[in-house]
Design a protein around this motif. Structure first.
Motif, mmCIF file in Angstrom:
data_model
loop_
_atom_site.group_PDB
_atom_site.id
_atom_site.type_symbol
_atom_site.label_atom_id
_atom_site.label_comp_id
_atom_site.label_asym_id
_atom_site.label_seq_id
_atom_site.Cartn_x
_atom_site.Cartn_y
_atom_site.Cartn_z
ATOM 1 N N PRO A 101 0.838 -1.216 0.000
ATOM 2 C CA PRO A 101 0.000 0.000 0.000
ATOM 3 C C PRO A 101 0.868 1.259 0.000
ATOM 4 C CG PRO A 101 -0.787 -1.573 1.607
ATOM 5 C CD PRO A 101 0.535 -2.092 1.132
ATOM 6 N N GLY A 102 0.390 2.276 -0.665
ATOM 7 C CA GLY A 102 1.133 3.535 -0.779
ATOM 8 C C GLY A 102 2.059 3.587 -1.962
ATOM 9 N N SER A 103 2.234 2.464 -2.648
ATOM 10 C CA SER A 103 3.081 2.465 -3.847
ATOM 11 C C SER A 103 2.372 3.196 -4.983
ATOM 12 C CB SER A 103 3.389 1.031 -4.277
ATOM 13 O OG SER A 103 4.088 0.348 -3.265
ATOM 14 N N ALA A 104 3.156 3.813 -5.857
ATOM 15 C CA ALA A 104 2.580 4.594 -6.962
ATOM 16 C C ALA A 104 2.944 3.974 -8.291
ATOM 17 C CB ALA A 104 3.075 6.039 -6.905
ATOM 18 N N PHE A 105 2.009 4.069 -9.229
ATOM 19 C CA PHE A 105 2.201 3.592 -10.595
ATOM 20 C C PHE A 105 1.823 4.715 -11.567
ATOM 21 C CE2 PHE A 105 0.486 -0.335 -8.382
ATOM 22 C CZ PHE A 105 1.727 -0.876 -8.125
ATOM 23 N N THR A 106 2.238 4.521 -12.822
ATOM 24 C CA THR A 106 1.834 5.423 -13.904
ATOM 25 C C THR A 106 0.960 4.645 -14.868
ATOM 26 O OG1 THR A 106 3.898 6.676 -13.733
ATOM 27 C CG2 THR A 106 2.622 6.935 -15.755
ATOM 28 N N LEU A 107 -0.197 5.184 -15.153
ATOM 29 C CA LEU A 107 -1.130 4.505 -16.056
ATOM 30 C C LEU A 107 -0.692 4.676 -17.509
ATOM 31 C CD1 LEU A 107 -4.553 5.561 -14.469
ATOM 32 C CD2 LEU A 107 -3.414 3.339 -14.259
ATOM 33 N N THR A 108 -0.850 3.613 -18.293
ATOM 34 C CA THR A 108 -0.582 3.696 -19.730
ATOM 35 C C THR A 108 -1.821 4.144 -20.494
ATOM 36 O OG1 THR A 108 -1.206 1.399 -20.139
ATOM 37 C CG2 THR A 108 1.104 1.831 -19.547
ATOM 38 N N GLY A 109 -2.979 4.095 -19.841
ATOM 39 C CA GLY A 109 -4.231 4.456 -20.494
ATOM 40 C C GLY A 109 -4.961 3.259 -21.070
ATOM 41 N N VAL A 110 -4.374 2.072 -20.964
ATOM 42 C CA VAL A 110 -4.982 0.858 -21.513
ATOM 43 C C VAL A 110 -5.661 0.083 -20.381
ATOM 44 C CG1 VAL A 110 -4.579 -1.314 -22.726
ATOM 45 C CG2 VAL A 110 -3.275 0.731 -23.348
ATOM 46 N N MET A 111 -6.885 -0.378 -20.648
ATOM 47 C CA MET A 111 -7.605 -1.225 -19.705
ATOM 48 C C MET A 111 -8.128 -2.452 -20.450
ATOM 49 S SD MET A 111 -9.617 1.464 -17.232
ATOM 50 C CE MET A 111 -9.834 0.188 -15.973
ATOM 51 N N ASN A 112 -8.226 -3.552 -19.716
ATOM 52 C CA ASN A 112 -8.638 -4.828 -20.301
ATOM 53 C C ASN A 112 -9.868 -5.350 -19.566
ATOM 54 O OD1 ASN A 112 -8.463 -8.027 -19.936
ATOM 55 N ND2 ASN A 112 -7.601 -7.520 -21.961
ATOM 56 N N LYS A 113 -10.764 -5.907 -20.392
ATOM 57 C CA LYS A 113 -11.996 -6.448 -19.806
ATOM 58 C C LYS A 113 -12.332 -7.761 -20.486
ATOM 59 C CE LYS A 113 -16.609 -4.880 -18.434
ATOM 60 N NZ LYS A 113 -17.593 -3.764 -18.513
ATOM 61 N N ASP A 114 -12.602 -8.761 -19.637
ATOM 62 C CA ASP A 114 -12.979 -10.079 -20.156
ATOM 63 C C ASP A 114 -14.416 -10.335 -19.717
ATOM 64 O OD1 ASP A 114 -13.337 -12.689 -20.927
ATOM 65 O OD2 ASP A 114 -11.416 -13.407 -20.143
ATOM 66 N N PRO A 115 -15.390 -10.145 -20.620
ATOM 67 C CA PRO A 115 -16.798 -10.316 -20.238
ATOM 68 C C PRO A 115 -17.124 -11.727 -19.774
ATOM 69 C CG PRO A 115 -16.611 -9.133 -22.310
ATOM 70 C CD PRO A 115 -15.253 -9.678 -21.998
ATOM 71 N N GLU A 116 -16.431 -12.736 -20.305
ATOM 72 C CA GLU A 116 -16.746 -14.106 -19.938
ATOM 73 C C GLU A 116 -16.369 -14.392 -18.479
ATOM 74 O OE1 GLU A 116 -14.997 -16.809 -22.688
ATOM 75 O OE2 GLU A 116 -16.113 -16.013 -24.424
ATOM 76 N N ARG A 117 -15.237 -13.888 -18.064
ATOM 77 C CA ARG A 117 -14.766 -14.137 -16.702
ATOM 78 C C ARG A 117 -15.104 -12.969 -15.767
ATOM 79 N NH1 ARG A 117 -10.930 -15.966 -20.313
ATOM 80 N NH2 ARG A 117 -10.343 -18.175 -20.116
ATOM 81 N N VAL A 118 -15.605 -11.929 -16.326
ATOM 82 C CA VAL A 118 -15.928 -10.702 -15.568
ATOM 83 C C VAL A 118 -14.676 -10.217 -14.840
ATOM 84 C CG1 VAL A 118 -17.658 -9.626 -14.101
ATOM 85 C CG2 VAL A 118 -18.183 -11.799 -15.180
ATOM 86 N N TRP A 119 -13.602 -10.065 -15.626
ATOM 87 C CA TRP A 119 -12.361 -9.542 -15.075
ATOM 88 C C TRP A 119 -12.147 -8.121 -15.626
ATOM 89 C CZ3 TRP A 119 -8.711 -14.300 -16.252
ATOM 90 C CH2 TRP A 119 -9.027 -15.338 -15.352
#
Length: 229
Positions: A158-176
């Motif tokens: 917790p408290g760690s920081a990341f930089t977003l690439t702007g890409v997100m992934n969604k798997d409707p079958e697994r609801v991930w």
């Protein structure tokens, strides 16, 4: 005075010559003497007059110095004009994002072949590119090489920081649902899990982070103690 004196001398001389002359002398002799006397008298008269009219000659002649004209110098001092006042524009407040964008607003993209990232659907959200997020989950989050819960990875506290690439992934079958991030080591990972889960869903486990701001845009959520799946 000089004229009267000359005339008296002339008259006496004429009388003397007339008395002494004999009848044998030629008349021309007397005329010659008279003429000479008149010439002498006229010369004396002219000399006397010249004493009053002659311009005295200076004893010392001084060289005449012709002064050269002095050039007139004009000094032009520029008058400062009114300096335009730079009116500062209103300080542009950076867009502070506190909520994740709706999935429908993203653009579908194809990930590199062989990367293992083409699971489900990938979308690009330009509004997320370059933003920083912080881990708010008490147990931390797992950094996965692909957007799948089946593949493990290192934990980030917790408290760690990341930089977003702007890409997100969604798997409707697994609801991930996963978000692609860049860790402090410069490598790219996926953070996420079950969509809607308050512990693994990236929209719940990560909070937008603005290190250059003195105050956090949103209060930190309550950290929950949940075992890491």
């Amino acid at each position: 005075m000089e004229k009267k004196r000359s005339f008296s001398l002339f008259l006496l001389l004429f009388m003397f010559l007339s008395g002494c002359s004999s009848s044998s002398q030629e008349p021309n002799f007397i005329l010659t003497v008279v003429a000479g006397t008149q010439t002498a008298a006229a010369y004396q008269t002219d000399a006397a007059e010249s004493l009053y009219t002659r311009t005295p000659t200076p004893s010392i002649l001084r060289a005449t110095i012709t002064l050269q004209p002095t050039a007139t110098v004009y000094v032009f001092v520029p008058t400062p004009s009114n300096t335009p006042t730079m009116t500062p524009s209103a300080t542009r407040t950076p867009l502070i994002r506190t909520e994740w964008p709706d999935w429908k607003t993203g653009n579908v993209i194809k990930m590199p072949s062989g990367s293992g990232w083409n699971i489900g659907t990938n979308k690009k959200f330009s509004s997320l590119t370059g933003l920083m997020v912080m881990v708010t989950r008490r147990n931390g989050v797992r950094l996965r090489p692909i957007p799948s819960k089946a593949i493990g990875g290192p934990m980030e506290e917790p408290g760690s920081a990341f930089t977003l690439t702007g890409v997100m992934n969604k798997d409707p079958e697994r609801v991930w649902l996963f978000a692609q991030v860049i860790a402090v080591n410069g490598k790219t990972y996926w953070v996420g899990g079950s969509e809607g889960d308050e512990n693994t869903d990236p929209t719940h486990a990560l909070r937008f982070y603005y290190p250059n701001l003195t105050a956090s845009p949103t209060p930190s959520p309550t950290l929950s103690q949940t075992p890491t799946p």
